[in-house]
Design a protein around this motif. Structure first.
Motif, short mmCIF file in Angstrom:
data_model
loop_
_atom_site.label_atom_id
_atom_site.label_comp_id
_atom_site.label_asym_id
_atom_site.label_seq_id
_atom_site.Cartn_x
_atom_site.Cartn_y
_atom_site.Cartn_z
N UNK A 1 -24.76 17.38 20.07
CA UNK A 1 -26.09 17.77 19.66
C UNK A 1 -26.18 17.90 18.13
N UNK A 2 -27.34 17.57 17.59
CA UNK A 2 -27.55 17.74 16.15
C UNK A 2 -28.83 17.05 15.71
N UNK A 3 -29.26 17.41 14.53
CA UNK A 3 -30.46 16.81 13.94
C UNK A 3 -30.10 15.51 13.24
N UNK A 4 -31.07 14.91 12.59
CA UNK A 4 -30.82 13.68 11.84
C UNK A 4 -29.76 13.91 10.76
N UNK A 5 -29.70 15.13 10.23
CA UNK A 5 -28.72 15.45 9.19
C UNK A 5 -27.30 15.50 9.75
N UNK A 6 -27.17 15.56 11.07
CA UNK A 6 -25.85 15.67 11.69
C UNK A 6 -25.37 14.36 12.30
N UNK A 7 -26.12 13.28 12.09
CA UNK A 7 -25.75 11.99 12.69
C UNK A 7 -24.35 11.56 12.29
N UNK A 8 -24.00 11.73 11.04
CA UNK A 8 -22.67 11.32 10.58
C UNK A 8 -21.58 12.08 11.34
N UNK A 9 -21.81 13.38 11.55
CA UNK A 9 -20.81 14.20 12.25
C UNK A 9 -20.70 13.81 13.71
N UNK A 10 -21.82 13.71 14.40
CA UNK A 10 -21.76 13.38 15.83
C UNK A 10 -21.23 11.96 16.04
N UNK A 11 -21.60 11.05 15.15
CA UNK A 11 -21.11 9.67 15.27
C UNK A 11 -19.60 9.60 15.08
N UNK A 12 -19.10 10.39 14.13
CA UNK A 12 -17.65 10.40 13.86
C UNK A 12 -16.89 10.94 15.06
N UNK A 13 -17.41 12.00 15.67
CA UNK A 13 -16.74 12.56 16.86
C UNK A 13 -16.73 11.53 17.99
N UNK A 14 -17.86 10.89 18.18
CA UNK A 14 -17.93 9.90 19.26
C UNK A 14 -16.99 8.72 19.00
N UNK A 15 -16.87 8.33 17.74
CA UNK A 15 -15.97 7.23 17.41
C UNK A 15 -14.52 7.60 17.71
N UNK A 16 -14.13 8.83 17.35
CA UNK A 16 -12.76 9.28 17.59
C UNK A 16 -12.48 9.35 19.09
N UNK A 17 -13.49 9.67 19.86
CA UNK A 17 -13.32 9.76 21.32
C UNK A 17 -13.57 8.43 22.02
N UNK A 18 -13.63 7.36 21.23
CA UNK A 18 -13.83 6.00 21.76
C UNK A 18 -15.16 5.88 22.52
N UNK A 19 -16.17 6.52 21.92
CA UNK A 19 -17.55 6.44 22.43
C UNK A 19 -17.68 6.91 23.87
N UNK A 20 -16.91 7.91 24.22
CA UNK A 20 -16.98 8.45 25.58
C UNK A 20 -17.93 9.64 25.69
N UNK A 21 -18.51 10.05 24.56
CA UNK A 21 -19.46 11.16 24.58
C UNK A 21 -20.89 10.63 24.66
N UNK A 22 -21.80 11.47 25.08
CA UNK A 22 -23.23 11.18 24.96
C UNK A 22 -23.68 11.77 23.63
N UNK A 23 -24.04 10.90 22.71
CA UNK A 23 -24.37 11.33 21.35
C UNK A 23 -25.88 11.46 21.20
N UNK A 24 -26.35 12.71 21.18
CA UNK A 24 -27.78 12.98 21.01
C UNK A 24 -28.13 13.28 19.55
N UNK A 25 -27.15 13.19 18.65
CA UNK A 25 -27.39 13.52 17.25
C UNK A 25 -28.50 12.69 16.64
N UNK A 26 -29.58 13.33 16.21
CA UNK A 26 -30.69 12.63 15.59
C UNK A 26 -31.55 11.82 16.53
N UNK A 27 -31.25 11.87 17.83
CA UNK A 27 -31.96 11.03 18.81
C UNK A 27 -32.92 11.83 19.68
N UNK A 28 -32.93 13.14 19.52
CA UNK A 28 -33.80 13.98 20.33
C UNK A 28 -34.59 14.93 19.44
#
Length: 342
Positions: free
Chosen positions: A220-247
């Motif tokens: 979870x996160x706002x548009x300002x957190x997209x970099x953080x949520x994207x980085x976490x998802x990348x490290x987890x091989x895109x296995x997370x549902x990334x709502x950062x900046x999308x909700x």
């Protein structure tokens, strides 16, 4: 509305976390005056929170940009509220500009702390003893009490409602299957600055451990957190549902209500998770959990209380960020009852 019914206009805060805590004031007002009508005027982005507070009747979006005085526009906006019949205004912020609107609205009783030399604008000035009112929520609630009334020993905790159908609609829009396993929500952002953010790689480590044991992980996160949520998802091989900046905020609230556990920095979403009654692990670095704690009694606060803490800085003035880096993934993973590879 009868002649004796209190109609209260609250000038609300701009921060998500503060608005969540303001609900404790709304609850106290309702306990004191069950028939009172509470309208809240605040920046538009906070309105999804107000829509999920049963105590709030009217939500008024303030059209002013953050930080701008807009003196004549505020006067005009206040004048437009004169016919609403407010019997009291409670101003939760301390700025001069926030007190202009209820004054222009000719509201008879205008309650707040003195703030920025607001004599006249505020005519029901309450003394602020920060040694007695240490928590932000206590300062909010105090404004809803009589002058000589003590703060209740047990403050009512915020309790946000949620819309499950709205959450399912978001999942459908993003082509995410409805979860059948436990959900871990991660909130890696904190708008104030780096010194409030547990390291991204730490979040990713805990996410990987949860994923390996069958959990779903939502970011979870706002548009300002997209970099953080994207980085976490990348490290987890895109296995997370990334709502950062999308909700939108309301959608994030409804989705978070589906989570079993939430790990969050000291942020607005941390207070949202607590108000949803989630099992919450709240991570504090440069800020003070004694000042703005999550209000749910079951929330777990991770705070080291180092000699340099709390510094309240946006970035670590000593350059090491030990207050956050020394909160281990092993410790946080243990709170989830999952194993850490640390």
């Amino acid at each position: 509305m009868t002649h004796s019914t209190k109609k209260i206009l609250v000038l609300g805060p701009a921060w998500v976390g503060d608005m969540v805590m303001a609900q404790s004031l709304f609850k106290v007002l309702k306990e004191k005056h069950p028939d009172c009508i509470i309208d809240v005027a605040a920046p538009a982005w906070t309105l999804p929170l107000l829509e999920r507070m049963a105590e709030v009747s009217g939500k008024i979006a303030l059209p002013f940009k953050h930080g701008e005085l807009a003196f004549f526009d505020r006067i005009k906006f206040g004048q437009s509220l004169r016919s609403a019949g407010y019997t009291q205004a409670i101003v939760l912020t301390n700025s001069l500009k926030s007190a202009l609107l209820p004054w222009a609205a000719n509201i008879k009783q205008r309650t707040s702390y003195l703030g920025e030399m607001r004599y006249g604008l505020i005519n029901d000035i309450r003394p602020l003893d920060k040694t007695k009112l240490k928590k932000t929520v206590e300062r909010f609630v105090n404004l809803g009490l009589d002058q000589d009334q003590a703060i209740p020993a047990n403050l009512p905790i915020p309790t946000l409602t949620h819309d499950e159908e709205n959450a399912l609609s978001v999942l459908n829009r993003m082509a995410i299957d409805v979860p059948t396993s436990k959900i871990l929500g991660l909130c890696p952002g904190a708008e104030y600055g780096e010194a409030k953010r547990w390291p991204i790689e730490y979040y990713a480590e805990v996410a990987n451990q949860a994923l390996s044991q069958g959990w779903q992980v939502w970011l979870f996160g706002s548009e300002k957190d997209i970099q953080a949520t994207s980085a976490i998802n990348q490290i987890t091989k895109n296995r997370c549902a990334d709502f950062g900046g999308k909700t939108k905020l309301g959608e994030a609230i409804d989705l978070m209500a589906m989570c079993n556990t939430v790990i969050s920095n000291d942020s607005g979403l941390m207070h949202v998770a607590a108000a949803l009654g989630k099992r919450l692990i709240a991570i504090y670095g440069s800020s003070d959990p004694h000042h703005t704690p999550p209000m749910h009694p079951d929330a777990v606060v991770e705070y080291l209380g180092l000699a340099c803490s709390p510094c309240f800085k946006r970035e670590c003035p000593l350059g090491h960020l030990n207050c956050l880096k020394q909160i281990s993934t092993k410790r946080v993973a243990s709170l989830l009852n999952i194993k850490s590879t640390e």
